[in-house]
Design an enzyme around this catalytic site. Structure first.
Site, PDB file in Angstrom:
ATOM      1  N   ASP A 174       1.159  -1.443  -0.343  1.00  0.00           N
ATOM      2  CA  ASP A 174      -0.061   0.086   0.335  1.00  0.00           C
ATOM      3  C   ASP A 174       0.995   1.392   0.221  1.00  0.00           C
ATOM      4  O   ASP A 174       1.851   0.561  -0.080  1.00  0.00           O
ATOM      5  CB  ASP A 174      -0.797  -0.099   1.457  1.00  0.00           C
ATOM      6  CG  ASP A 174      -2.231   0.493   0.932  1.00  0.00           C
ATOM      7  OD1 ASP A 174      -2.100   1.210  -0.314  1.00  0.00           O
ATOM      8  OD2 ASP A 174      -3.438   0.182   1.659  1.00  0.00           O
ATOM      9  N   ASP A 235     -10.889   2.232  -3.002  1.00  0.00           N
ATOM     10  CA  ASP A 235     -10.650   1.265  -2.161  1.00  0.00           C
ATOM     11  C   ASP A 235     -12.435   0.601  -2.412  1.00  0.00           C
ATOM     12  O   ASP A 235     -13.304   1.542  -3.164  1.00  0.00           O
ATOM     13  CB  ASP A 235     -10.828   1.057  -0.485  1.00  0.00           C
ATOM     14  CG  ASP A 235      -9.786   1.414  -1.287  1.00  0.00           C
ATOM     15  OD1 ASP A 235      -8.454   0.772  -1.872  1.00  0.00           O
ATOM     16  OD2 ASP A 235      -9.338   1.055   0.399  1.00  0.00           O
TER      17      ASP A 235
END
Length: 445
Positions: A174, A235
């Site tokens: 990430d 997301d």
């Protein structure tokens, strides 16, 4: 295959120019040390914790659903015992919040000792013993998005080696709490570090999602050399609106995104949320179909222990999975948007086949959509046959210029596996490579 080019860069005084020159230099280095791991020649499939279980660390009051060893053992068992593994769902991926809040005395990442009492290596060993693979999460920054220890530039080599020693099979890296410069250095550096471990570890990069997902800020030539898949966009959430926003963004930018996807390097529109709380039955069928058209990784994020029969049937549809896993690896495109709020998606497949999706944006009632294959640019020199991916019904003798009608439910899809069966100029000759090719049967699943 080399996709590297010796581009001449001009150094300047500005921060932007220096960064551009640095990234260009990294591209050349990455080409010399590309992620040659041979992995993910078709889109990866498996299970990922984040959307359904997030950062739930309350194992005292919610032991079945917290981020813990127990949760991942349960999901390993479900994939192994409930028919998922045989279909290709082989990755069990840990996401954020698995770590202890601090590294150990040697600076190594460690799992939370209460929630993962046997450590990550034991979990990986268990997944391997059941014929599955284990994925793990890290963050290229000072902290993960959940506030756990990140992988700073000086820790990349150490963390890659740790994951390899644990027997990890995939890393999702990430990008919270990092800068543009750190990302430009760190993502290629991690690819090199993973290679250097000698263990084949698939590499999922979140880099483009943090840079807006599009050129010039995103260099997809570089990404295809260093990452097996990458998150392009924000997301996914457990809602139909979230699905639509992802489909719209991927479709609006398909001229950029479609050519860069292929065997070994995939665009990732994020997880499948089928089986959770936000989608109807029709919407669940639509997500599965649209993700398949995008040649997307199929990472379920749902509770496999309580999954309904209808959700299981969608996720275990064998013809759908066959299409998703097509060896050509060509990402599909949206080819039509009708005023009636019907959209058509097309994906070329091996053996001269295609996948077609008729997708309804309507919210009123089932819609009778009439079109022809010629309007979708199919050749008039062949006769076609289609299998409905969900119903299994077969439609034979389709000629390109003849109209047909499909009935598409609101927020739903009709999906076809379409292939030519005969050339009109040579009616005795079935199309080469299809279904008469020795050993090939389109319905032999």
């Amino acid at each position: 295959m080399s996709i590297c080019h010796n581009k001449k860069t001009t150094l300047g005084g500005s921060r932007a120019m220096k960064l551009a020159a640095f990234v260009s230099g990294l591209a050349l280095v990455a080409c010399a040390l590309a992620l040659e791991n041979g992995l993910m020649r078709t889109p990866p499939m498996g299970w990922l914790a984040w959307e359904r279980f997030r950062c739930n660390i309350d194992c005292k009051t919610d032991p079945d659903n917290c981020i813990s060893e127990k949760l991942f053992v349960d999901m390993v068992d479900r994939l192994a015992d409930d028919g998922w593994k045989e279909l290709g769902y082989v990755y069990v991926n840990i996401d954020d919040c698995w770590m202890a809040k601090k590294r150990d005395a040697a600076g190594q990442l460690i799992a939370d000792p209460e929630r993962f009492p046997h450590g990550i290596k034991a979990l990986a060993d268990y997944a391997h013993s059941r014929g599955l693979k284990l994925g793990i999460y890290g963050d290229l920054g000072t902290y993960t998005c959940g506030g756990y220890p990140g992988t700073t530039l000086d820790r990349i080599k150490q963390d890659a080696q740790t994951f390899a020693e644990w027997g990890v099979d995939m890393l999702k890296l990430d990008g919270c709490y990092s800068s543009e410069e750190v990302q430009a250095q760190g993502y290629p550096k991690m690819a090199m570090a993973l290679n250097a471990t000698g263990r084949p570890i698939a590499y999922s990069c979140s880099w483009p999602a943090y840079r807006g997902g599009l050129p010039p800020k995103v260099n997809y030539t570089l990404l295809a050399n260093i990452c097996n898949l990458w998150r392009n966009y924000g997301d996914i959430q457990d809602s139909w609106n979230s699905i639509l926003s992802i489909v719209d963004w991927f479709s609006a930018n398909q001229d950029v995104l479609q050519p860069v996807s292929g065997p070994g390097h995939w665009n990732d529109p994020d997880m499948l949320i089928i089986g959770n709380f936000g989608l109807s039955y029709e919407q669940s069928r639509s997500q599965m179909a649209l993700w398949t058209m995008l040649a997307a990784p199929l990472f379920m994020s749902t509770d496999l222990r309580t999954l309904s029969r209808s959700s299981r049937e969608i996720l275990q549809n064998r013809l759908m999975i066959k299409i998703n896993q097509d060896p050509l690896g060509i990402q599909g495109r949206r080819v039509l948007q009708e005023k009636a709020r019907i959209e058509v998606f097309l994906r070329p497949l091996s053996h001269s086949a295609s996948a077609l999706v008729f997708f309804s944006r309507r919210t009123d009632m089932p819609y009778r959509y009439t079109t022809s294959l010629s309007k979708l640019n199919f050749s008039a020199s062949a006769v076609y046959e289609a299998q409905d991916v969900y119903s299994g019904g077969i439609i034979s003798g389709l000629k390109a210029e003849e109209n047909f009608t499909v009935i598409v439910n609101p927020s739903g899809v009709v999906m076809w596996y379409l292939y030519p069966t005969m050339y009109l100029e040579q009616p005795w000759n079935l199309v080469r490579q299809h279904p008469q090719e020795k050993g090939f049967n389109p319905f032999d699943l």
